[in-house]
Design a protein around this motif. Structure first.
Motif, PDB file in Angstrom:
ATOM      1  N   THR A 252     -26.077 -11.480 -37.592  1.00  0.00           N
ATOM      2  CA  THR A 252     -25.861 -12.894 -37.282  1.00  0.00           C
ATOM      3  C   THR A 252     -24.388 -13.054 -36.974  1.00  0.00           C
ATOM      4  O   THR A 252     -23.526 -12.716 -37.797  1.00  0.00           O
ATOM      5  N   LEU A 253     -24.093 -13.542 -35.771  1.00  0.00           N
ATOM      6  CA  LEU A 253     -22.723 -13.600 -35.286  1.00  0.00           C
ATOM      7  C   LEU A 253     -22.194 -15.028 -35.425  1.00  0.00           C
ATOM      8  O   LEU A 253     -22.675 -15.946 -34.745  1.00  0.00           O
ATOM      9  N   TYR A 254     -21.202 -15.187 -36.297  1.00  0.00           N
ATOM     10  CA  TYR A 254     -20.610 -16.499 -36.528  1.00  0.00           C
ATOM     11  C   TYR A 254     -19.264 -16.590 -35.814  1.00  0.00           C
ATOM     12  O   TYR A 254     -18.560 -15.583 -35.684  1.00  0.00           O
ATOM     13  N   GLY A 255     -18.892 -17.799 -35.371  1.00  0.00           N
ATOM     14  CA  GLY A 255     -17.584 -17.991 -34.761  1.00  0.00           C
ATOM     15  C   GLY A 255     -17.508 -19.229 -33.893  1.00  0.00           C
ATOM     16  O   GLY A 255     -16.468 -19.890 -33.840  1.00  0.00           O
ATOM     17  N   HIS A 256     -18.564 -19.565 -33.195  1.00  0.00           N
ATOM     18  CA  HIS A 256     -18.547 -20.742 -32.337  1.00  0.00           C
ATOM     19  C   HIS A 256     -18.651 -22.010 -33.186  1.00  0.00           C
ATOM     20  O   HIS A 256     -19.259 -22.020 -34.266  1.00  0.00           O
ATOM     21  N   ALA A 257     -18.072 -23.065 -32.631  1.00  0.00           N
ATOM     22  CA  ALA A 257     -18.056 -24.341 -33.344  1.00  0.00           C
ATOM     23  C   ALA A 257     -19.088 -25.312 -32.797  1.00  0.00           C
ATOM     24  O   ALA A 257     -19.152 -26.457 -33.277  1.00  0.00           O
ATOM     25  N   SER A 258     -19.889 -24.894 -31.804  1.00  0.00           N
ATOM     26  CA  SER A 258     -20.902 -25.784 -31.255  1.00  0.00           C
ATOM     27  C   SER A 258     -22.033 -24.927 -30.668  1.00  0.00           C
ATOM     28  O   SER A 258     -22.054 -23.702 -30.833  1.00  0.00           O
ATOM     29  N   THR A 259     -22.938 -25.576 -29.989  1.00  0.00           N
ATOM     30  CA  THR A 259     -24.116 -24.900 -29.431  1.00  0.00           C
ATOM     31  C   THR A 259     -23.709 -23.748 -28.521  1.00  0.00           C
ATOM     32  O   THR A 259     -22.823 -23.885 -27.668  1.00  0.00           O
ATOM     33  N   VAL A 260     -24.397 -22.603 -28.739  1.00  0.00           N
ATOM     34  CA  VAL A 260     -24.205 -21.461 -27.842  1.00  0.00           C
ATOM     35  C   VAL A 260     -25.134 -21.687 -26.637  1.00  0.00           C
ATOM     36  O   VAL A 260     -26.343 -21.485 -26.730  1.00  0.00           O
ATOM     37  N   ARG A 261     -24.524 -22.104 -25.508  1.00  0.00           N
ATOM     38  CA  ARG A 261     -25.316 -22.559 -24.362  1.00  0.00           C
ATOM     39  C   ARG A 261     -25.628 -21.458 -23.356  1.00  0.00           C
ATOM     40  O   ARG A 261     -26.614 -21.544 -22.626  1.00  0.00           O
ATOM     41  N   CYS A 262     -24.832 -20.394 -23.318  1.00  0.00           N
ATOM     42  CA  CYS A 262     -25.048 -19.322 -22.334  1.00  0.00           C
ATOM     43  C   CYS A 262     -24.520 -18.006 -22.869  1.00  0.00           C
ATOM     44  O   CYS A 262     -23.652 -17.987 -23.756  1.00  0.00           O
ATOM     45  N   MET A 263     -25.031 -16.908 -22.335  1.00  0.00           N
ATOM     46  CA  MET A 263     -24.562 -15.576 -22.721  1.00  0.00           C
ATOM     47  C   MET A 263     -24.931 -14.572 -21.638  1.00  0.00           C
ATOM     48  O   MET A 263     -25.820 -14.825 -20.811  1.00  0.00           O
ATOM     49  N   HIS A 264     -24.235 -13.417 -21.646  1.00  0.00           N
ATOM     50  CA  HIS A 264     -24.531 -12.341 -20.702  1.00  0.00           C
ATOM     51  C   HIS A 264     -24.280 -11.008 -21.390  1.00  0.00           C
ATOM     52  O   HIS A 264     -23.201 -10.781 -21.943  1.00  0.00           O
ATOM     53  N   LEU A 265     -25.276 -10.129 -21.338  1.00  0.00           N
ATOM     54  CA  LEU A 265     -25.234  -8.834 -22.006  1.00  0.00           C
ATOM     55  C   LEU A 265     -24.908  -7.736 -21.015  1.00  0.00           C
ATOM     56  O   LEU A 265     -25.506  -7.654 -19.950  1.00  0.00           O
ATOM     57  N   HIS A 266     -23.953  -6.864 -21.381  1.00  0.00           N
ATOM     58  CA  HIS A 266     -23.630  -5.691 -20.570  1.00  0.00           C
ATOM     59  C   HIS A 266     -23.296  -4.542 -21.528  1.00  0.00           C
ATOM     60  O   HIS A 266     -22.344  -4.617 -22.302  1.00  0.00           O
ATOM     61  N   GLY A 267     -24.082  -3.471 -21.441  1.00  0.00           N
ATOM     62  CA  GLY A 267     -23.884  -2.355 -22.358  1.00  0.00           C
ATOM     63  C   GLY A 267     -24.136  -2.796 -23.785  1.00  0.00           C
ATOM     64  O   GLY A 267     -25.164  -3.412 -24.096  1.00  0.00           O
ATOM     65  N   ASN A 268     -23.194  -2.495 -24.650  1.00  0.00           N
ATOM     66  CA  ASN A 268     -23.335  -2.913 -26.055  1.00  0.00           C
ATOM     67  C   ASN A 268     -22.462  -4.121 -26.371  1.00  0.00           C
ATOM     68  O   ASN A 268     -22.158  -4.398 -27.531  1.00  0.00           O
ATOM     69  N   LYS A 269     -22.039  -4.839 -25.312  1.00  0.00           N
ATOM     70  CA  LYS A 269     -21.220  -6.027 -25.509  1.00  0.00           C
ATOM     71  C   LYS A 269     -21.918  -7.234 -24.905  1.00  0.00           C
ATOM     72  O   LYS A 269     -22.530  -7.139 -23.847  1.00  0.00           O
ATOM     73  N   VAL A 270     -21.793  -8.365 -25.568  1.00  0.00           N
ATOM     74  CA  VAL A 270     -22.349  -9.613 -25.071  1.00  0.00           C
ATOM     75  C   VAL A 270     -21.253 -10.664 -25.099  1.00  0.00           C
ATOM     76  O   VAL A 270     -20.456 -10.737 -26.045  1.00  0.00           O
ATOM     77  N   VAL A 271     -21.167 -11.454 -24.022  1.00  0.00           N
ATOM     78  CA  VAL A 271     -20.200 -12.549 -23.921  1.00  0.00           C
ATOM     79  C   VAL A 271     -20.966 -13.854 -24.048  1.00  0.00           C
ATOM     80  O   VAL A 271     -21.952 -14.077 -23.321  1.00  0.00           O
ATOM     81  N   SER A 272     -20.541 -14.720 -24.936  1.00  0.00           N
ATOM     82  CA  SER A 272     -21.220 -15.994 -25.177  1.00  0.00           C
ATOM     83  C   SER A 272     -20.304 -17.154 -24.806  1.00  0.00           C
ATOM     84  O   SER A 272     -19.093 -17.089 -25.017  1.00  0.00           O
ATOM     85  N   GLY A 273     -20.890 -18.215 -24.228  1.00  0.00           N
ATOM     86  CA  GLY A 273     -20.153 -19.436 -23.911  1.00  0.00           C
ATOM     87  C   GLY A 273     -20.736 -20.601 -24.687  1.00  0.00           C
ATOM     88  O   GLY A 273     -21.969 -20.706 -24.829  1.00  0.00           O
ATOM     89  N   SER A 274     -19.869 -21.472 -25.157  1.00  0.00           N
ATOM     90  CA  SER A 274     -20.309 -22.536 -26.055  1.00  0.00           C
ATOM     91  C   SER A 274     -19.807 -23.892 -25.589  1.00  0.00           C
ATOM     92  O   SER A 274     -18.897 -23.992 -24.755  1.00  0.00           O
ATOM     93  N   ARG A 275     -20.401 -24.902 -26.164  1.00  0.00           N
ATOM     94  CA  ARG A 275     -19.945 -26.263 -25.887  1.00  0.00           C
ATOM     95  C   ARG A 275     -18.599 -26.543 -26.545  1.00  0.00           C
ATOM     96  O   ARG A 275     -18.010 -27.609 -26.302  1.00  0.00           O
ATOM     97  N   ASP A 276     -18.124 -25.598 -27.347  1.00  0.00           N
ATOM     98  CA  ASP A 276     -16.791 -25.762 -27.932  1.00  0.00           C
ATOM     99  C   ASP A 276     -15.694 -25.338 -26.954  1.00  0.00           C
ATOM    100  O   ASP A 276     -14.523 -25.260 -27.340  1.00  0.00           O
ATOM    101  N   ALA A 277     -16.048 -25.050 -25.679  1.00  0.00           N
ATOM    102  CA  ALA A 277     -15.109 -24.719 -24.592  1.00  0.00           C
ATOM    103  C   ALA A 277     -14.528 -23.315 -24.717  1.00  0.00           C
ATOM    104  O   ALA A 277     -13.570 -22.983 -24.007  1.00  0.00           O
ATOM    105  N   THR A 278     -15.067 -22.462 -25.581  1.00  0.00           N
ATOM    106  CA  THR A 278     -14.560 -21.102 -25.739  1.00  0.00           C
ATOM    107  C   THR A 278     -15.617 -20.076 -25.326  1.00  0.00           C
ATOM    108  O   THR A 278     -16.814 -20.376 -25.255  1.00  0.00           O
ATOM    109  N   LEU A 279     -15.113 -18.871 -25.120  1.00  0.00           N
ATOM    110  CA  LEU A 279     -16.002 -17.723 -24.872  1.00  0.00           C
ATOM    111  C   LEU A 279     -15.624 -16.646 -25.884  1.00  0.00           C
ATOM    112  O   LEU A 279     -14.451 -16.451 -26.216  1.00  0.00           O
TER     113      LEU A 279
END
Length: 778
Positions: A527-554
């Motif tokens: 369970t990956l914690y860190g975002h302060a709002s809804t995780v609205r989008c993500m993209h997986l490549h290899g063993n890394k995933v990038v997530s974008g949130s309504r908190d304006a961060t990635l």
């Protein structure tokens, strides 16, 4: 034949058997044929106006009269016993006939066995070495007993043919050269004997005493006649037989490596004249060994037909062409059609079988696959060529078709025949495309499990389907059986984004967390914690995933350890879409901007400004960035320098979904239209609209090879042709469409289509529909 000559009227001065003195001609004066400007003699026999005759007519008439006078001399010798060519052995023919040696006698017997008996003495002209002059010398010694033909009739026909064919061919007593040497002498050959002529012959001398010389000049017989020095015999120089040319003469110069055999002096004294080996009638008969061509029997032949043909036979080659040209002008259309039906089949050749295999395959590589399949039905050899594995591999590469694993080994169709696995892969894909386009749609598998909740995200990988819902769960389904394999429970808020690769599932929720799952066991790994709002989008490549949130961060995460590797700060509004290729992260946000990031240094490389409203969709191929916005525009950016290359205008509302492959972009819009663009030029190639267009906003789209699949709020899924933009058919049409039924999401592979459907007013039950377009290749 002797009786027929006795009945002919005697010429003046020949009563005593001694011919009248012939007009004198200087021996050094060459005799020539009539020029092209002189029309043939006896044109009135063809129905043409009579014209002046050529200059050599009187000379040839005198020679013919001389031969007739010699024939009228009393025969003081006892008539020899005649030989039946249909019964005599090779030894009897060799002994009884003049100039017929052992080789020619055996050739006569061999030909007789092939034809199952000669129908007339004219059939002997088809045998190697048997010329008209030689046959005329032996005509009184030969018989040809058949069931249907009378011997005297055939002999008379031979005499008539000889008179017409060799009327200009008397022997000049002063020069000793056969008079027909300027035109060449027709030597008619059987196709079977061409192989015997391919061996190099140097100074071969047959039993008749005539020497034959061979050299490569072209692919047809060339008959060169010259006087034998010191012997007064006729020598014939013939070319070596080669494979037949497809388009007439293929004249080649004498190879420097080829030498004429001794005794031959190839000098200017030789007068070469090209002449065909056979008449067209011989060609027709030769194509069907042992048979004679069909003749028109419904009409009795005219009484003067033979005279008419004899007159034609006397003319030279150019004169015959002139006569034929005039004759064609006087023929009706039906008669010309008959000539075409007779002539065309004789010149049809299977050139593919004559070529080396490599060249034949190169020629076939230019055919379209459909034409290649038709060519395979021509004959067995074409079938073998059309099954070439490398040939079909290239066809598959052109269509971007990968060879399935189960076709890696060739299968035997029959003994000694190998079936191409690449062809099988091509045929399988062709049948699948046909199923998409026009095949009967099989009843869809219906997958129910999210009750009446909205399916917010949908993934399809291999034989697994992943669906996420606002009921806080994800479900893993089998695309084959339609069963729910696992239900992933753990989020405390609705699931709005997900990714899947193999057995690994990553989900993002309104509970501000990401979870990593094992799809096989249903276990939550991290369970990956860190975002302060809804995780609205993500993209997986290899063993890394990038997530974008309504908190304006990635955030960049390691899914193996569950650690947050990098945090990307810079947007000032919710991040709505993200793309990651392992080197660069591209994000679009509600702050109207698109940013390019270096995740390792956590720096923003480019900020792409130009949109005037929220950015909802992104595509990134490593070179180009394509962004879709609520301002109705689509922008194409250079990922390297951040410049805007094109602004694609045409939509009237929000671009809700896009897909980019090989510089072709497909965009779906809330204005109910779908457009196909070339991002290199910025040109709109097709607009998918018209009478069959969607009646409401386009919710999702995907293009697979030749097709574009689109879904809409109107409850339909439509299939379009990617190249032409034409509507093909509806794949799904909900009964509740237009009254609340919606297709929210869709995912497609080459053989399957998965649709997430439902409604917000209860008119359509929430479910997944699985349509299968695969084929059984047993």
């Amino acid at each position: 034949a002797r009786a027929s000559r006795a009945r002919r009227p005697k010429l003046p001065g020949l009563e005593s058997g001694i011919p009248s003195p012939a007009p004198s001609f200087p021996s050094s004066t060459p005799r020539t044929r009539p020029t092209h400007s002189h029309p043939p003699i006896g044109r009135e026999a063809w129905g043409f106006p009579a014209r002046c005759s050529g200059p050599s007519v009187h000379h040839t008439d005198w020679l013919r009269d001389l031969r007739k006078a010699e024939a009228l001399r009393p025969n003081v010798m006892e008539s020899p016993e005649k030989v039946d060519v249909n019964r005599a052995s090779a030894e009897e023919l060799e002994t009884a006939l003049f100039g017929i040696g052992r080789k020619r006698a055996r050739a006569i017997v061999r030909r007789r066995e092939e034809l199952k008996g000669f129908s007339s003495l004219n059939d002997l002209l088809h045998i190697k070495g048997i010329t008209g002059h030689l046959l005329e010398r032996n005509c009184e010694l030969l018989l040809c007993h058949t069931n249907q033909l009378n011997t005297e009739t055939s002999m008379q026909g031979l005499s008539s043919s000889s008179d017409s064919s060799f009327s200009d061919g008397a022997v000049d007593e002063e020069s000793g050269v056969h008079d027909g040497w300027e035109e060449g002498e027709n030597e008619e050959m059987d196709d079977r004997e061409e192989e015997d002529l391919s061996d190099t012959a140097e100074g071969i001398e047959d039993e008749c005493g005539e020497s034959y010389y061979y050299f490569v000049a072209d692919k047809k017989w060339i008959d060169l006649v010259q006087e034998a020095q010191g012997r007064g015999l006729v020598q014939r120089v013939k070319p070596k037989m080669k494979r037949k040319s497809e388009n007439g003469l293929d004249v080649r110069a004498l190879s420097p490596g080829k030498k004429l055999c001794k005794g031959s002096e190839y000098s200017s004294s030789l007068s070469p004249c090209i002449n065909t080996a056979t008449t067209f009638g011989d060609l027709r008969n030769g194509n069907i060994p042992g048979q004679h061509r069909r003749r028109i029997t419904s009409v009795a032949p005219p009484s003067d037909l033979q005279e008419w043909l004899g007159m034609f036979q006397k003319w030279s080659g150019p004169e015959k062409l002139l006569a034929l040209d005039e004759l064609i002008d006087r023929c009706e259309t039906s008669q010309i059609k008959y000539m075409m039906q007779v002539i065309e089949p004789q010149f049809q050749r299977d050139f593919i079988s004559l070529l080396p295999k490599e060249l034949a395959l190169y020629v076939l590589s230019f055919l379209e696959p459909r034409d290649l399949l038709r060519a395979a039905q021509t004959c067995r050899y074409w079938r073998i060529l059309a099954e070439d594995n490398l040939l079909w591999r290239e066809k598959c590469r052109e269509e971007v078709i990968e060879e399935p694993l189960y076709l890696r080994r060739r299968r035997m169709l029959s003994t000694g025949f190998m079936y191409s696995p690449w062809k099988s892969a091509f045929m399988r894909q062709h049948k699948i495309d046909t199923n998409w386009r026009s095949g009967e749609i099989k009843p869809a598998k219906v997958l129910k499990g999210h009750d009446d909740h909205v399916i917010t995200c949908l993934q399809f990988s291999g034989n697994r389907i992943l669906s996420g819902s606002d009921d806080n769960t994800l479900k893993v389904w089998s695309a084959i059986t339609g069963e729910c394999v696992q239900t992933l429970v753990g989020h405390t808020g609705g699931v709005w984004s997900s990714q899947m690769r193999g057995n690994i599932v990553i989900s993002g929720s309104t509970d501000r967390t990401l979870k990593v799952w094992n799809a096989e066991t249903g276990e939550c790994i991290h369970t990956l914690y860190g975002h302060a709002s809804t995780v609205r989008c993500m993209h997986l490549h290899g063993n890394k995933v990038v997530s974008g949130s309504r908190d304006a961060t990635l955030r960049v995460w390691d899914i193996d350890t569950g650690r947050c590797l990098h945090t990307l700060l810079g947007h000032v509004a919710a991040v709505r879409c993200v793309q990651y290729d392992g080197k660069r992260v591209v994000s679009g946000a509600y702050d109207y901007t698109v940013k390019v990031w270096d995740p390792e240094t956590e720096t923003c490389v480019h900020t792409l400004q130009g949109h005037t409203n929220r950015v909802y969709s992104l595509q990134y191929d490593g070179v180009h960035i394509v962004s879709g916005s609520l301002d109705t525009s689509i922008r194409v950016w250079d990922a390297e320098n951040g410049n805007c290359l094109h602004t694609l205008m045409g939509h009237q509302s929000l671009t809700s979904g896009m897909e980019l492959k090989d510089n072709i972009l497909v965009s779906g819009n809330a204005d109910s239209t779908v457009k196909i663009w070339d991002i290199k030029t910025g040109q709109c190639l097709q607009t998918l609209q018209g009478a069959n267009k969607h009646q409401s906003a386009v919710t999702c789209l995907q293009f697979i090879q030749k097709f574009v699949v689109t879904s809409s709020d109107d409850g339909t899924v439509k299939l379009w042709d990617l190249k032409t933009g034409e509507f093909i058919r509806n794949l799904v049409a909900l009964e509740s469409g237009g009254s609340g039924g919606v297709v929210w999401r869709l995912r497609a592979s080459k053989t399957k289509l998965i649709c997430a459907v439902g409604s917000r007013n209860g008119t359509e039950e929430t479910k997944l529909l699985v349509l299968d377009f695969d084929v059984d290749m047993k």
